[in-house]
Design a protein around this motif. Structure first.
Motif, PDB file in Angstrom:
ATOM      1  N   ARG A 116       0.832  -1.216   0.000  1.00  0.00           N
ATOM      2  CA  ARG A 116       0.000   0.000   0.000  1.00  0.00           C
ATOM      3  C   ARG A 116       0.860   1.258   0.000  1.00  0.00           C
ATOM      4  O   ARG A 116       0.641   2.187  -0.778  1.00  0.00           O
ATOM      5  N   TRP A 117       1.871   1.259   0.875  1.00  0.00           N
ATOM      6  CA  TRP A 117       2.698   2.457   0.986  1.00  0.00           C
ATOM      7  C   TRP A 117       3.630   2.637  -0.210  1.00  0.00           C
ATOM      8  O   TRP A 117       3.909   3.772  -0.610  1.00  0.00           O
ATOM      9  N   LEU A 118       4.074   1.540  -0.796  1.00  0.00           N
ATOM     10  CA  LEU A 118       4.935   1.671  -1.969  1.00  0.00           C
ATOM     11  C   LEU A 118       4.199   2.334  -3.127  1.00  0.00           C
ATOM     12  O   LEU A 118       4.808   3.030  -3.937  1.00  0.00           O
ATOM     13  N   LEU A 119       2.879   2.143  -3.195  1.00  0.00           N
ATOM     14  CA  LEU A 119       2.093   2.756  -4.268  1.00  0.00           C
ATOM     15  C   LEU A 119       1.972   4.273  -4.106  1.00  0.00           C
ATOM     16  O   LEU A 119       1.574   4.966  -5.047  1.00  0.00           O
ATOM     17  N   THR A 120       2.316   4.802  -2.924  1.00  0.00           N
ATOM     18  CA  THR A 120       2.304   6.260  -2.733  1.00  0.00           C
ATOM     19  C   THR A 120       3.638   6.883  -3.141  1.00  0.00           C
ATOM     20  O   THR A 120       3.804   8.103  -3.065  1.00  0.00           O
ATOM     21  N   SER A 121       4.597   6.051  -3.590  1.00  0.00           N
ATOM     22  CA  SER A 121       5.949   6.509  -3.975  1.00  0.00           C
ATOM     23  C   SER A 121       6.573   7.378  -2.895  1.00  0.00           C
ATOM     24  O   SER A 121       6.917   8.540  -3.125  1.00  0.00           O
ATOM     25  N   PRO A 122       6.737   6.844  -1.689  1.00  0.00           N
ATOM     26  CA  PRO A 122       7.270   7.659  -0.587  1.00  0.00           C
ATOM     27  C   PRO A 122       8.741   7.994  -0.769  1.00  0.00           C
ATOM     28  O   PRO A 122       9.492   7.244  -1.379  1.00  0.00           O
ATOM     29  N   GLU A 123       9.135   9.119  -0.229  1.00  0.00           N
ATOM     30  CA  GLU A 123      10.544   9.502  -0.227  1.00  0.00           C
ATOM     31  C   GLU A 123      11.202   9.096   1.078  1.00  0.00           C
ATOM     32  O   GLU A 123      12.390   8.776   1.117  1.00  0.00           O
ATOM     33  N   VAL A 124      10.400   9.124   2.153  1.00  0.00           N
ATOM     34  CA  VAL A 124      10.877   8.700   3.472  1.00  0.00           C
ATOM     35  C   VAL A 124       9.914   7.635   3.988  1.00  0.00           C
ATOM     36  O   VAL A 124       8.728   7.903   4.196  1.00  0.00           O
ATOM     37  N   LEU A 125      10.436   6.425   4.170  1.00  0.00           N
ATOM     38  CA  LEU A 125       9.612   5.307   4.619  1.00  0.00           C
ATOM     39  C   LEU A 125       9.913   5.029   6.086  1.00  0.00           C
ATOM     40  O   LEU A 125      11.053   4.757   6.458  1.00  0.00           O
ATOM     41  N   LEU A 126       8.878   5.113   6.926  1.00  0.00           N
ATOM     42  CA  LEU A 126       9.015   4.901   8.366  1.00  0.00           C
ATOM     43  C   LEU A 126       8.459   3.517   8.698  1.00  0.00           C
ATOM     44  O   LEU A 126       7.271   3.255   8.477  1.00  0.00           O
ATOM     45  N   ILE A 130      13.697   4.767   7.713  1.00  0.00           N
ATOM     46  CA  ILE A 130      13.942   4.777   9.156  1.00  0.00           C
ATOM     47  C   ILE A 130      13.195   3.585   9.734  1.00  0.00           C
ATOM     48  O   ILE A 130      11.987   3.437   9.547  1.00  0.00           O
ATOM     49  N   MET A 131      13.924   2.704  10.428  1.00  0.00           N
ATOM     50  CA  MET A 131      13.354   1.442  10.885  1.00  0.00           C
ATOM     51  C   MET A 131      13.529   1.249  12.385  1.00  0.00           C
ATOM     52  O   MET A 131      14.651   1.256  12.891  1.00  0.00           O
ATOM     53  N   VAL A 132      12.408   1.081  13.083  1.00  0.00           N
ATOM     54  CA  VAL A 132      12.421   0.724  14.503  1.00  0.00           C
ATOM     55  C   VAL A 132      12.323  -0.785  14.609  1.00  0.00           C
ATOM     56  O   VAL A 132      11.497  -1.414  13.936  1.00  0.00           O
ATOM     57  N   SER A 133      13.162  -1.386  15.431  1.00  0.00           N
ATOM     58  CA  SER A 133      13.074  -2.835  15.654  1.00  0.00           C
ATOM     59  C   SER A 133      13.577  -3.167  17.048  1.00  0.00           C
ATOM     60  O   SER A 133      14.513  -2.547  17.548  1.00  0.00           O
ATOM     61  N   SER A 134      12.925  -4.166  17.660  1.00  0.00           N
ATOM     62  CA  SER A 134      13.395  -4.640  18.964  1.00  0.00           C
ATOM     63  C   SER A 134      14.337  -5.827  18.801  1.00  0.00           C
ATOM     64  O   SER A 134      14.855  -6.346  19.782  1.00  0.00           O
ATOM     65  N   GLU A 135      14.544  -6.252  17.543  1.00  0.00           N
ATOM     66  CA  GLU A 135      15.476  -7.348  17.263  1.00  0.00           C
ATOM     67  C   GLU A 135      16.836  -6.784  16.871  1.00  0.00           C
ATOM     68  O   GLU A 135      17.006  -6.229  15.793  1.00  0.00           O
TER      69      GLU A 135
END
Length: 499
Positions: free
Chosen positions: A412-422, A453-458
């Motif tokens: 879904r988000w890739l179809l918005t052509s984002p410049e910054v992906l959270l 920008i990626m949040v992960s607990s791993e």
């Protein structure tokens, strides 16, 4: 001496329109053991457990509990007969208190009429003390982080004094300390003679706590082995039907100039006090930290999903406000939320609607009507690109496995052509094969010049995918490290800096 068989599922089959979810699956669980159930997303693990728990009606097969054939009509029937389940997706009454959620549907009564509030609080406290869970029973559920809500759900399952307890991805939102706490609870249940069914994609956990392992693939039983005879590589081979030599794809992206400059952002009424960092073109920037450190709040602040108290956001040298998600999307931001069920999917809508919802303007004809043809084409692209397992575009998204739901949202988000992906916990509850695909997708986006920008607990995930990692502690940035040269010990030291 081998423990007696507690639960036996024989030849379980279940079919949904267009897909055979289970095809003659067998499972045997012994008393006082942990039996791990493994497989890729869509393999049928959760479906099998829902057939046991009475959520789904099996089409064929038999289930025996302590030698007696059972066929639960619903989850209440299962709970009352000694089978409890901690679901992967939390489904709680968020506006009610912890103790209300614990006793919902079985409130203790005074004289059979009034709810015994004092007795309920006393019993809740006793259960929490037994399990060493430090939560105020009167706290409203919505005010607690996901990890604490997960522990409440675990305590609820244990409170039924069940013979069989099913844990479906129980550690997906827990910190390392909370995972250790859960393992102590599981050990306590084993000593009482309970049979534990444990579903997880985390290989290290499976090999550490399991006695037996059953592996499924495409709705079928593949193998059941003693955990001590298995290696991580062997489990992966049985799960995916092929060798998977590397957990992470090579980092082929090359970070360039700064595209995003964030200075001293703080959230109103949240844990986020002060965050300053920069994001480069073609870079994957990780955010680490303990639960409650403000990791998620950083992403929500950037996306306009929370009220900003202070600070500035500058994109390509121009200051932007991002006061709302709508404004943020216009500015080229996209946010994959941590809790896909609560804030990511529209459960009763189909895959096509969930895929195109954030880019509807692209499918307008004459500025008035939506083109079904265009929406179908883009949805088909997303299904192919994300390798989504679904009978059709018109399938309700809630009927998909958790991992496939996640893929729909990413598409879904890739179809918005984002410049910054959270991305907030992008691989939560996703199997090892699908994780690799998502990691590759993230690196491909960075290769295209996007900032991620990626949040992960791993921790291994952050080290394996990111270029740099900023570490949050106590609502502020405690430090920044290079993912190529840092260690888990350095990150954890920074994470505890302002605690």
């Amino acid at each position: 001496m081998e423990q007696p068989v507690l639960l036996e599922m024989r030849g379980i089959s279940k079919e949904f329109p267009g897909v055979k979810a289970l095809d003659g699956v067998n499972l045997t669980v012994r008393a006082g053991t942990v039996h791990a159930l493994m497989g890729e997303n869509g393999a049928g693990k959760s479906t099998l457990m829902k057939c046991l728990f009475g959520i789904y009606r099996k089409d064929a097969g038999q289930i025996f509990l302590e030698g007696k054939e059972i066929d639960f009509k619903n989850s209440k029937d299962a709970l009352e007969n000694g089978v409890a389940m901690v679901h992967q997706e939390l489904n709680q009454a968020l506006t009610r208190s912890v103790q209300d959620n614990l006793w919902l549907g079985r409130y203790p009564k005074l004289a059979g009429i009034m709810v015994d509030e004092a007795g309920m609080a006393k019993r809740t406290k006793e259960i929490f003390e037994t399990l060493d869970v430090h939560v105020n029973p009167r706290t409203i559920m919505s005010t607690m982080p996901v990890s604490q809500r997960q522990m409440v759900e675990i305590a609820k399952a244990v409170s039924y004094d069940a013979k069989i307890v099913v844990f479906d991805e129980p550690t997906s939102s827990l910190t390392e300390a909370e995972v250790e706490h859960l393992f102590r609870i599981i050990d306590m249940l084993k000593k009482k003679g309970c049979g534990i069914i444990y579903i997880s994609h985390k290989m290290e956990e499976i090999l550490r706590i399991s006695d037996d392992v059953t592996i499924m693939r495409d709705g079928q039983w593949v193998a059941t082995r003693p955990a001590g005879e298995l290696t991580m590589d062997e489990i992966i081979r049985l799960m995916v039907g092929r060798e998977l030599t590397n957990r992470f794809p090579p980092k082929t992206n090359k970070p360039g100039e700064v595209i995003l400059d964030v200075q001293h952002i703080a959230g109103k009424y949240t844990r986020l006090k002060d965050a300053t960092f920069q994001l480069r073109k073609g870079e994957v920037l990780g955010i680490a930290g303990l639960d409650g450190s403000g990791r998620t709040e950083v992403l929500e602040n950037l996306f306009g999903a929370m009220t900003r108290e202070g600070g500035t956001i500058t994109l390509h040298g121009k200051q932007i406000q991002n006061r709302s998600p709508r404004e943020s999307i216009k500015n080229g931001f996209a946010l994959l939320t941590e809790e896909r069920r609560a804030t990511g999917i529209f459960g009763i809508r189909d895959i096509r609607e969930n895929t195109v919802i954030s880019s509807l303007k692209d499918y307008l004809v004459g500025g008035v009507c939506l083109s079904n043809k265009k929406m179908a084409e883009k949805t088909d692209w997303s299904i192919q690109a994300m390798h989504i397992k679904t009978p059709s575009q018109k399938t309700q998204i809630r009927s998909l496995s958790g991992g496939n739901q996640q893929k729909v949202i990413i598409g879904r988000w890739l179809l918005t052509s984002p410049e910054v992906l959270l991305l907030d916990e992008p691989t939560r509850g996703i199997d090892v094969g699908a994780k690799y695909e998502i990691y590759q997708l993230i690196i491909n986006l960075a290769n295209e010049g996007k900032g991620v920008i990626m949040v992960s607990s791993e921790m291994p995930e952050l080290l394996g995918v990111c270029d740099r990692i900023i570490v949050m502690s106590g609502g502020q940035v405690a430090g920044e490290v290079d993912a190529r040269t840092t260690s888990q010990e350095e990150i954890l030291t920074l994470a505890a800096k302002y605690v």
